[in-house]
Structure formats: structure tokens, C-alpha cells
Design an enzyme around this catalytic site. Structure first.
Site, PDB file in Angstrom:
ATOM      1  N   ASP A 191      40.968  35.177  29.283  1.00  0.00           N
ATOM      2  CA  ASP A 191      41.230  33.831  29.790  1.00  0.00           C
ATOM      3  C   ASP A 191      41.938  33.051  28.685  1.00  0.00           C
ATOM      4  O   ASP A 191      42.260  33.603  27.630  1.00  0.00           O
ATOM      5  CB  ASP A 191      39.910  33.147  30.221  1.00  0.00           C
ATOM      6  CG  ASP A 191      40.137  32.196  31.395  1.00  0.00           C
ATOM      7  OD1 ASP A 191      41.003  31.309  31.273  1.00  0.00           O
ATOM      8  OD2 ASP A 191      39.480  32.343  32.433  1.00  0.00           O
ATOM      9  N   HIS A 285      45.831  31.533  33.157  1.00  0.00           N
ATOM     10  CA  HIS A 285      44.659  31.791  32.300  1.00  0.00           C
ATOM     11  C   HIS A 285      45.027  32.808  31.219  1.00  0.00           C
ATOM     12  O   HIS A 285      44.267  33.735  30.939  1.00  0.00           O
ATOM     13  CB  HIS A 285      43.477  32.288  33.140  1.00  0.00           C
ATOM     14  CG  HIS A 285      42.870  31.207  33.997  1.00  0.00           C
ATOM     15  ND1 HIS A 285      41.990  30.276  33.518  1.00  0.00           N
ATOM     16  CD2 HIS A 285      43.048  30.911  35.304  1.00  0.00           C
ATOM     17  CE1 HIS A 285      41.626  29.443  34.490  1.00  0.00           C
ATOM     18  NE2 HIS A 285      42.275  29.795  35.587  1.00  0.00           N
ATOM     19  N   GLU A 352      44.820  29.566  39.947  1.00  0.00           N
ATOM     20  CA  GLU A 352      45.167  28.342  39.228  1.00  0.00           C
ATOM     21  C   GLU A 352      46.441  28.440  38.384  1.00  0.00           C
ATOM     22  O   GLU A 352      46.483  27.930  37.265  1.00  0.00           O
ATOM     23  CB  GLU A 352      43.990  27.918  38.344  1.00  0.00           C
ATOM     24  CG  GLU A 352      42.735  27.609  39.148  1.00  0.00           C
ATOM     25  CD  GLU A 352      41.575  27.124  38.289  1.00  0.00           C
ATOM     26  OE1 GLU A 352      41.036  26.054  38.595  1.00  0.00           O
ATOM     27  OE2 GLU A 352      41.205  27.807  37.332  1.00  0.00           O
ATOM     28  N   TRP A 492      30.483  30.952  34.768  1.00  0.00           N
ATOM     29  CA  TRP A 492      31.531  30.559  33.815  1.00  0.00           C
ATOM     30  C   TRP A 492      30.841  29.960  32.599  1.00  0.00           C
ATOM     31  O   TRP A 492      29.895  29.185  32.743  1.00  0.00           O
ATOM     32  CB  TRP A 492      32.478  29.557  34.481  1.00  0.00           C
ATOM     33  CG  TRP A 492      33.110  30.120  35.729  1.00  0.00           C
ATOM     34  CD1 TRP A 492      32.723  29.884  37.018  1.00  0.00           C
ATOM     35  CD2 TRP A 492      34.209  31.031  35.796  1.00  0.00           C
ATOM     36  NE1 TRP A 492      33.525  30.588  37.889  1.00  0.00           N
ATOM     37  CE2 TRP A 492      34.447  31.305  37.169  1.00  0.00           C
ATOM     38  CE3 TRP A 492      35.020  31.644  34.839  1.00  0.00           C
ATOM     39  CZ2 TRP A 492      35.459  32.160  37.602  1.00  0.00           C
ATOM     40  CZ3 TRP A 492      36.034  32.489  35.275  1.00  0.00           C
ATOM     41  CH2 TRP A 492      36.247  32.745  36.635  1.00  0.00           C
TER      42      TRP A 492
END
Ligand code: ACM
Length: 556
Positions: A191, A285, A352, A492
Site C-alpha cells: 500500500d 495505493h 480508489e 485496516w
């Protein structure tokens, strides 16, 4: 004296008569013989294996006994006459996948499964029938159980990018999953905030990408930078490291798993019938990867660094530039990953991805023109389709977050529906497999209590909401419903920096999740669940787990 003995007897009868089965997730059927004396495990009890493939199930049980109850049993291939626990396979006993039967009598316990994994699930039920206190003899009530899972996919995810957790804890986490009869560990390995897997061909991914120089303090956007309203910046303002004022704790954080360690984790999980699914994020990410290899981003000269503040910060986090060189890099990475992980499934992220980077990049626009890609949404789809083809050619299947539907779903992809259920419903309707993981129901990093909870993502997810979640949306017909492969809880780790906090966020919501995944729909009953949870909490005390004790005292 006599009176005293009588009172003791009445007391034990009362205890026996209230014995109940407190297994989580709740089995399909479980009957208790209140009159039976029960089976007693002592140091002489043997585990009889009817089949060598059941060794890992027996070893798991023995390890539990030794670690928490200080008893170790002998495993044998010769059938004893009494005082034994037999493990056997009989594929013909049920038409359901992973079905097992469990019978405890005074002289022996028998677990028969349709497969080795089914017997392993029977062992988990046995563990949950054990006393929760240490003793030289352990009494198991006389119980008859028949059981099988509702869903094939019973997943739990862990983000090791925002905070790194060592191999010892990953193994512990896998054991927690095993105890809940889960079978897929989704390992979020890359990430913006850290790249966590050794890739031999690209050593800088871990030399550079596994380390960040600090983390924001407090809830996003973080103490010291509250005045920066990233979320209201107009679309045309580009934040770069040069103009973003980020104040952090300045503490270097990081770590990664070597390929040998990854193999060790995979083997450990396989011994528990858990498949490890790696996630390699793209096209977004990706800041940790770009800090290591800036040439694969759209703005290499801007000076990427491993991100120190959570969230996507709108336009700050750059994405992969869709050049052939970048695809070559990603394919090399995936080739090493696929060689390491036996999993049929590789998670490629897909969520995203801000489109502004591709809009702003002359090179990306040129590529789009050459390939006749009409806009950036179509480019996202092109990206995922191209990667899917590569992965499929190696005989594997991709899983992606529901953004992989944008611009057209890749033909063989499995959709992990996180922005609610919309994406999952759309995929099931076109007959593609779905894992339900909607954030408002199954993100276990959200707060458990509105008031006075420790720092956590500022959304509220109480135990009852998790428990009551139904993974098959009512609007799917029975044919479409078959494509709901299962459900997954996500964890997360932005605000979860150590194992104790992981446990606090997991338990007891992971218990509720396991009941969604395993137990039959018609058996759901929240107050019955809460009742069974009391025994589970005692087990967690025995195991030294830092569960959320507020459920014992407080109303969320
Ligand atoms: C996600 O929570 N961005 C999948």
C-alpha cells in the site's frame, strides 16, 4: 458432614443439568446428553488417527492442549480400546462440503469428516467443548454434533502495510482464524505506507519501500496538521510533497517478509486448512512502490516518498503510469508472487485510483490515444483487464475491490464488494463470483463503541450490526445468489499499531463474523450468541487474548 456431601452432589447435578453447548460458530445441529457422565481427557488419553492425512488436525489439538491446558497426548495409528479420541474420514457421510460429525461418549470421542479439513473443523468444536480452566483432567460433555459450513469462502483480511506485524503474530492471527473455522487469509501486503514482501528482481521495493519516516499522530489528518483541509481542495489543485505540510511523529516505521518467511506463513496456514491470498495493489495505493521505483509513476520528478499520512489525501497519492515498462514491472512482481503462493487467487487491489494523475500526464494521454482508450475510467478497466489476462495465462484467478467493475468487469475476476453491496450485486447478476465485505458491516477497524473507545477509524460498527449482516442480498434470485461465494472481515491498520490492539478490534466481532460465514441462516439468534460468547470470553482469558471487555459491562 453427610449434609455437606449431599449439598455438593446437588450442586454438581445442578451444574451438569445446566451444561450447554457453547460453540461459535453455531453448528448445524448439536445435542447434549445431560444424563451422560461425559468423556474425560487425561494424560493417558490417546488420539487415534484412522488416516495419516489427519496428523495436522491432531497436532493442532495437541498444541492447544499443551499451550493452554498443559496436557500433551500421544498420537497413535493403533486403535485403543478406551480413553481415546478417534479421527477418521468417510466421504460418504454427507453430501455437504467439509461436513463432520462429532460424538463424545464416556469411553471415547469420535470425529468423522468428509475431508481432512472437515475433521479439522471438528477439532475446533472439540476445543470449544474443553473447560476454560487448567486441570489435570478435562471433562467433555456427551454431545452429538452434525455440522457443515454455509459459505465456501470464509475470509479475514489483515493490513500489514499501515503497520507491520511480525511472522510470530501473523501465525497467531492464523490460529485465531482457525479457531473460527475460517479458510482464507487475505494478506494486504502493499500500500502507500509500506511494501511488505521481498521481490528478488526489485530489491528497492523493500530496501526503500518498506520504510517510512513517520506516521501522523491522532485521527486523520493528524495532530499538527488539522488546518490542512485536504478533502476540500478544488479539483485542479495538485498536492505534491513540496506543498503538502505533513507533521508526523517522525518515528521510522517498517519491516517486510522475506520470501522464506512468506513460505513459512503459507505452510503454517495450509496446516490449518487456510489459503493465503496475497494482495498486490494497483494501479493506486502504490506510493511505497513508487518511492522505490519512481519511473513507474506519472510524475517521477516530484519526489515520491513512502506515505506518512493515512487516507488517499485526494490527489497526493500518485498511481502507476500505464506504460509497457510499468506492466513489465508489475508482471515481474506478480510472477514472483504467483511462484510463492499456491493460492489459486491473487488479489490485485484496483480500488480508489484517482484519475487526475492520468488526466494530467501527457504520456498517459498519448498511450490512451494510441490504444483508442476513450477516458480514464476506460483506462482503469484496460489496466485491470490486461493484468487479469497475464494472471489467467499463469493459470490463476484475480480478485479485486469493486472498483474493478468500473469501465467493464474483467471476464474471470472475483469481486470483493466493499463500497456497500452494489458492486457485489452487479457482479452476481452477470454470474461472477463475489465476496461480500461491505465497509459499514464488516470493517472491524471501525469503532466498537461511540464513546471512550481507543483511537479508531471514526465510524461505528457494533457487534450486533456485524452479527445481523446477511451476505446474500434479498434482490438476488436463487440462481444469482449462488455467486455469493462468501464474506470477509477486513482489518485496516492505520490506527492499529500492535497485536493487542488487533485483538481488541477483532474480538468479539470476529466471533459474530464467523457465525455469518459458517452457521446456517435460520439459526441466527443474537441473544443465544451473546450467551455462548460468555464461555468464549473465558477461553480468551485462558488464551491471554486482549478482547474488548466492554461488552461485559457497557452498552454501546
Ligand atoms: C478499501 O477499503 N479501500 C478497499
Amino acid at each position: 458432614m453427610k449434609k455437606f456431601v449431599l449439598a455438593g452432589l446437588i450442586c454438581s447435578i445442578a451444574l451438569l443439568s445446566t451444561a450447554q453447548i457453547n460453540i461459535i460458530p453455531k453448528p448445524v445441529s448439536a445435542k447434549i446428553n445431560q444424563q451422560g457422565k461425559g468423556f474425560t481427557i487425561n494424560a493417558q488419553t490417546r488420539i487415534f488417527l484412522e488416516n495419516d492425512s489427519l496428523k495436522s488436525a491432531a497436532t493442532f489439538f495437541n498444541n492447544y492442549l499443551e499451550k493452554y491446558l498443559q496436557i500433551k497426548l500421544t498420537i497413535t495409528n493403533v486403535k485403543p480400546t478406551e480413553n481415546f479420541i478417534s479421527l477418521g474420514i468417510n466421504a460418504g457421510t454427507s453430501s455437504f462440503k467439509d461436513a463432520y460429525t462429532f460424538n463424545s461418549l464416556q469411553k471415547n470421542i469420535s470425529i468423522v469428516g468428509t475431508s481432512p479439513s472437515a475433521v479439522f473443523y471438528g477439532i475446533q468444536s472439540l476445543i470449544q467443548l474443553l473447560p476454560t480452566q487448567k486441570s489435570t483432567t478435562l471433562n467433555i460433555p456427551e454431545v452429538n454434533i452434525t455440522d457443515h459450513p454455509r459459505f465456501d469462502y470464509r475470509g479475514m483480511h489483515l493490513d500489514v502495510s499501515r503497520h507491520f506485524f511480525d511472522v510470530a503474530f501473523i501465525k497467531q492471527y492464523i490460529d485465531y482464524m482457525a479457531l473460527h473455522k475460517m479458510n482464507y487469509f487475505h494478506w494486504h501486503l502493499t500500500d502507500d505506507h509500506g511494501w511488505r514482501i521481498e521481490i528478488k528482481k526489485y530489491p528497492k521495493l523493500t530496501e526503500v519501500g518498506a520504510w517510512r519516516n513517520g506516521s501522523i499522530v491522532g485521527l486523520w489528518p493528524g495532530k499538527g496538521n488539522e488546518n490542512i483541509k485536504y478533502q476540500v481542495l478544488p479539483n485542479d489543485v495538485k498536492i505534491t510533497p513540496a506543498n503538502a505540510v505533513i507533521k508526523t511523529d517522525g518515528i521510522r516505521h517498517g519491516g517486510f517478509y522475506t520470501q522464506d518467511e512468506v513460505r513459512e506463513v503459507i505452510k503454517y496456514a495450509a496446516d490449518r486448512y487456510i489459503t493465503v491470498i496475497p494482495e498486490i495493489e494497483m494501479p493506486a495505493h502504490s506510493m511505497a512502490a513508487l518511492a522505490a521505483y519512481p519511473e513507474f509513476g506519472t510524475d517521477p520528478k516530484s519526489g515520491y516518498k513512502v506515505a506518512e499520512t493515512w487516507g488517499m489525501m485526494n490527489k497526493y497519492n500518485n498511481v502507476f503510469q500505464p506504460t509497457d515498462k510499468t506492466f513489465g514491472f508489475l508482471e515481474d512482481v506478480l510472477t514472483e508472487v504467483m511462484a510463492l503462493f499456491p493460492s489459486q487467487y491473487i488479489h490485485i487491489g484496483g480500488d480508489e485510483a484517482s484519475k487526475i494523475w492520468w488526466k494530467q500526464s501527457a504520456e498517459t494521454q498519448k498511450i490512451m490515444k494510441e490504444k483508442g482508450i476513450k477516458d480514464e475510467v476506460a483506462l482503469q478497466s484496460y489496466f485491470i483487464h490486461r493484468i487479469e489476462k497475464f494472471v489467467n495465462n499463469k493459470g490463476k484467478t484475480i480478485i479485486g475491490w469493486d472498483e474493478i467493475l468500473d469501465g467493464g468487469l474483467a471476464p474471470n475476476a472475483i469481486v470483493m464488494s466493499w463500497r456497500g453491496e452494489k458492486g457485489g450485486i452487479a457482479a452476481a447478476k452477470v454470474k461472477q463470483r463475489v465476496i461480500m465485505s461491505p465497509e459499514e458491516k464488516l470493517y472491524l477497524n471501525h469503532k466498537q463503541f461511540m464513546k471512550d473507545d481507543s483511537l479508531a477509524a471514526n465510524k461505528f460498527l457494533p457487534l450486533e450490526t456485524v452479527y445481523n449482516y446477511e451476505p446474500v442480498p434479498a434482490e438476488l434470485n436463487s440462481e444469482q445468489a449462488k455467486y455469493i461465494w462468501g464474506a470477509q472481515g477486513n482489518l485496516w491498520s492505520e490506527y492499529i499499531a500492535n497485536p493487542a490492539k488487533v485483538e481488541y478490534m477483532l474480538f468479539p466481532r470476529m466471533d459474530a463474523l464467523s457465525e455469518i460465514q459458517w452457521s446456517q441462516k435460520g439459526q441466527k439468534n443474537y441473544s443465544d450468541f451473546l450467551n455462548r460468547l460468555k464461555t468464549q470470553f473465558k477461553r480468551y482469558d485462558l488464551m491471554g487474548i486482549t478482547y474488548s471487555k466492554r461488552y461485559l459491562t457497557a452498552n454501546p
